[in-house]
Design an enzyme around this catalytic site. Structure first.
Site, short mmCIF file in Angstrom:
data_model
loop_
_atom_site.label_atom_id
_atom_site.label_comp_id
_atom_site.label_asym_id
_atom_site.label_seq_id
_atom_site.Cartn_x
_atom_site.Cartn_y
_atom_site.Cartn_z
CG ASN A 7 8.37 4.30 -2.01
OD1 ASN A 7 7.25 4.78 -2.19
ND2 ASN A 7 8.70 3.09 -2.42
CE LYS A 14 9.15 -0.41 1.64
NZ LYS A 14 8.08 -0.44 0.65
NE ARG A 91 8.25 3.62 -6.75
CZ ARG A 91 8.35 2.31 -6.75
NH1 ARG A 91 9.02 1.70 -5.80
NH2 ARG A 91 7.82 1.61 -7.73
CG HIS A 180 6.68 -2.12 -12.10
ND1 HIS A 180 6.01 -3.24 -12.54
CD2 HIS A 180 6.55 -2.10 -10.76
CE1 HIS A 180 5.49 -3.88 -11.50
NE2 HIS A 180 5.81 -3.20 -10.41
CG LEU A 209 9.34 -11.09 -14.78
CD1 LEU A 209 9.76 -12.46 -15.30
CD2 LEU A 209 8.02 -10.66 -15.43
CG ASN A 211 3.74 -9.68 -4.56
OD1 ASN A 211 3.31 -10.79 -4.89
ND2 ASN A 211 3.17 -8.92 -3.65
N GLY A 212 4.35 -7.71 -8.03
CA GLY A 212 3.65 -7.08 -9.15
C GLY A 212 4.58 -7.20 -10.36
NE ARG A 241 -1.04 -5.99 -7.86
CZ ARG A 241 0.03 -5.26 -8.12
NH1 ARG A 241 0.26 -4.80 -9.33
NH2 ARG A 241 0.88 -4.97 -7.16
CG ASP A 283 7.30 -16.07 -1.80
OD1 ASP A 283 8.10 -16.68 -2.54
OD2 ASP A 283 7.65 -15.17 -1.01
CB ILE A 332 9.96 -13.50 -10.20
CG1 ILE A 332 8.96 -13.60 -9.04
CG2 ILE A 332 9.90 -14.75 -11.06
CD1 ILE A 332 7.52 -13.36 -9.45
CG ASN A 335 16.25 -13.47 -6.46
OD1 ASN A 335 17.44 -13.55 -6.18
ND2 ASN A 335 15.52 -12.41 -6.22
CD GLU A 388 11.56 0.32 -8.70
OE1 GLU A 388 11.85 -0.57 -7.87
OE2 GLU A 388 10.41 0.52 -9.11
P1 AMP Z 1 9.48 -8.22 -5.52
O1 AMP Z 1 8.06 -7.77 -5.56
O2 AMP Z 1 10.30 -7.66 -6.64
O3 AMP Z 1 10.14 -8.05 -4.18
O4 AMP Z 1 9.45 -9.83 -5.79
C1 AMP Z 1 8.85 -10.72 -4.92
C2 AMP Z 1 8.81 -12.10 -5.59
O5 AMP Z 1 10.14 -12.54 -5.90
C3 AMP Z 1 8.19 -13.19 -4.71
O6 AMP Z 1 7.27 -13.95 -5.46
C4 AMP Z 1 9.37 -14.06 -4.35
O7 AMP Z 1 9.01 -15.40 -4.27
C5 AMP Z 1 10.29 -13.91 -5.54
N1 AMP Z 1 11.64 -14.33 -5.14
C6 AMP Z 1 12.22 -15.48 -5.49
N2 AMP Z 1 13.44 -15.61 -4.94
C7 AMP Z 1 13.64 -14.52 -4.20
C8 AMP Z 1 14.73 -14.06 -3.37
N3 AMP Z 1 15.84 -14.77 -3.21
N4 AMP Z 1 14.57 -12.88 -2.75
C9 AMP Z 1 13.44 -12.16 -2.92
N5 AMP Z 1 12.40 -12.54 -3.70
C10 AMP Z 1 12.50 -13.71 -4.33
#
Ligand code: AMP
Length: 403
Positions: A7, A14, A91, A180, A209, A211-212, A241, A283, A332, A335, A388
């Site tokens: 990637n 990566k 990717r 995605h 769900l 960061n994006g 965003r 976050d 999100i 978690n 992915e």
């Molecule tokens: P991603 O872009 O899929 O890596 O997701 C990032 C988002 O997931 C951030 O807003 C984090 O706050 C949220 N998140 C919540 N809990 C966790 C966790 N245990 N590990 C990683 N991301 C988390």
């Protein structure tokens, strides 16, 4: 048999080496700061200590050379020679409206990636550099490209066409593409496998769900609509965003704040979303902690996000003429039980009923997969960790007939 997943970003690369017999990860890592000062490779060989290698890495070809050197290294490597890599899966962000599925890399595919530089200016040039670096370093290894947009190419014209003069769609290819796609495809397939069900006749909403964030309506296993659009800016409010806003806000703010197009792009991509609303963080962990301490705008940002997820679920149930399953995935989705609960609350009329205990059990960091709906819920609600890389590896094996 091992497949290497690559990637490539503009200054990063990566990788993951996956052993396909049991689909286990042999090693993964990231080369950061390629072509800038202090480049570093962080390598995680499974069952061995993590290593960091600092070295001059002037371009993606050098980065790829270092990745191979590291993978075959006698101390922290995981294979003996490059010949143990059967294929590479890349990717790639944008396949425009030409690529509907994963493809074996050839000159024509590289041409399509190049033609879509304008639609994916941050990713497509870097993705192509990753492919060309592999061609240099491992010229005899076959490669497959897996596109983020491909899964959404089954959308009908009424879902992907914007209400702008049609000639601009034809001239500039301005339409909904969605992103995605590999994640939406992975979790939708994974759920059907878990349930031992055929795709035919199923109506599913997949919620990626992170960061994006994006949501997809998946009917009969095919995407019929998705929340991201021409770019990954449309749809839900995200980390930083803005998601969908009244388009008139753009010109209004550019005039009032005297912003250039670049500045407006930064405003919408980096300063908005839950970060912009809360004023504290993009976050969700920070927002949840602040909201628990009584921070009203952090709570507002969280509420806006869940409300938006709920609206998309309702809209897509309408688009599909019903709803059988909802899947939550990504940072999100995997978690944050409170977001899943809030997004599903009020959807009882659609037959969605969460079991709070089951939902809270799939808590932060547990990485679990499972059902979170109540036993009397008409709609099955599930958490499925996305993967992915594995999807790319499986496509690579299948397309090259390596099984
Ligand atoms: P991603 O872009 O899929 O890596 O997701 C990032 C988002 O997931 C951030 O807003 C984090 O706050 C949220 N998140 C919540 N809990 C966790 C966790 N245990 N590990 C990683 N991301 C988390």
């Amino acid at each position: 048999m091992n497949v290497l997943i690559v990637n490539a970003g503009s200054s990063s690369l990566k990788y993951q080496l996956i052993e396909m017999e049991d689909e286990s990860i042999l090693a993964k890592g990231n080369v950061e700061r390629i072509g800038i000062e202090d480049p570093v490779l962080k390598h995680e060989p499974m069952g061995k200590p993590e290593v960091k290698i600092s070295k001059d890495i002037k371009d993606h070809t050098k980065a790829m050379e270092l990745v191979i050197e590291t993978l075959v290294h006698p101390e922290y490597g995981v294979i003996k020679s490059m010949d143990e890599i059967a294929a590479v899966g890349h990717r790639v962000l944008h396949g425009g409206d030409k690529i509907f599925e994963s493809v074996v890399v050839d000159e024509e595919v590289k041409k399509v990636i190049k033609e879509n530089f304008e639609l994916g200016p941050l990713h497509n040039p870097a993705n192509l550099m990753g492919i060309e670096a592999c061609e240099q370093v491992m010229p005899n290894t076959p490669m497959v490209a897996v596109f983020d947009t491909a899964f959404h190419q089954t959308m009908p014209p009424e879902a992907y066409t914007y209400a702008i003069p049609y000639e601009d769609y034809e001239k500039y290819s301005i339409r909904r593409y969605g992103f995605h796609g590999t994640s939406h495809r992975y979790v939708s397939k994974r759920l059907l496998k878990l349930l031992n069900k055929d795709a035919e006749g199923t109506k599913m909403v997949t919620c990626h769900l992170g960061n994006g964030s994006s949501i997809a309506a998946v009917k009969d296993g095919k995407c019929i609509d998705t929340s991201m659009g021409l770019t990954p800016l449309e749809g839900l409010p995200m980390g930083s965003r803005c998601g969908s806003i009244d388009p008139a806000i753009v010109t209004c703010l550019m005039e009032r704040k005297k912003l250039s197009t670049d500045e407006m792009n930064i405003y919408m991509n980096k300063k908005s979303g839950v970060l912009g609303v809360s004023g504290i963080s993009s976050d969700f962990r920070d927002l949840e902690a602040a909201a628990a301490d009584g921070h009203e705008r952090a709570q507002l940002a969280l509420n806006m996000f869940s409300y938006s997820v709920k609206k998309y679920i309702g809209a897509y149930a309408a688009a599909m003429g019903g709803l059988d399953y909802i899947v939550f995935t990504a940072g999100i989705g995997e978690n944050t039980p409170s977001i899943r609960e809030d997004a599903c609350s009020g959807l009882e009329y659609l037959g969605v009923k969460i079991d709070k205990t089951k939902n809270n059990e799939i808590a932060a960091g547990c990485g679990a997969e499972g059902e979170i709906s109540a036993s009397d819920s008409k709609v099955g609600v599930y958490v499925i960790p996305t993967n992915e890389e594995l999807m790319i590896a499986r496509d690579t094996v299948e397309l090259l007939g390596l099984k």
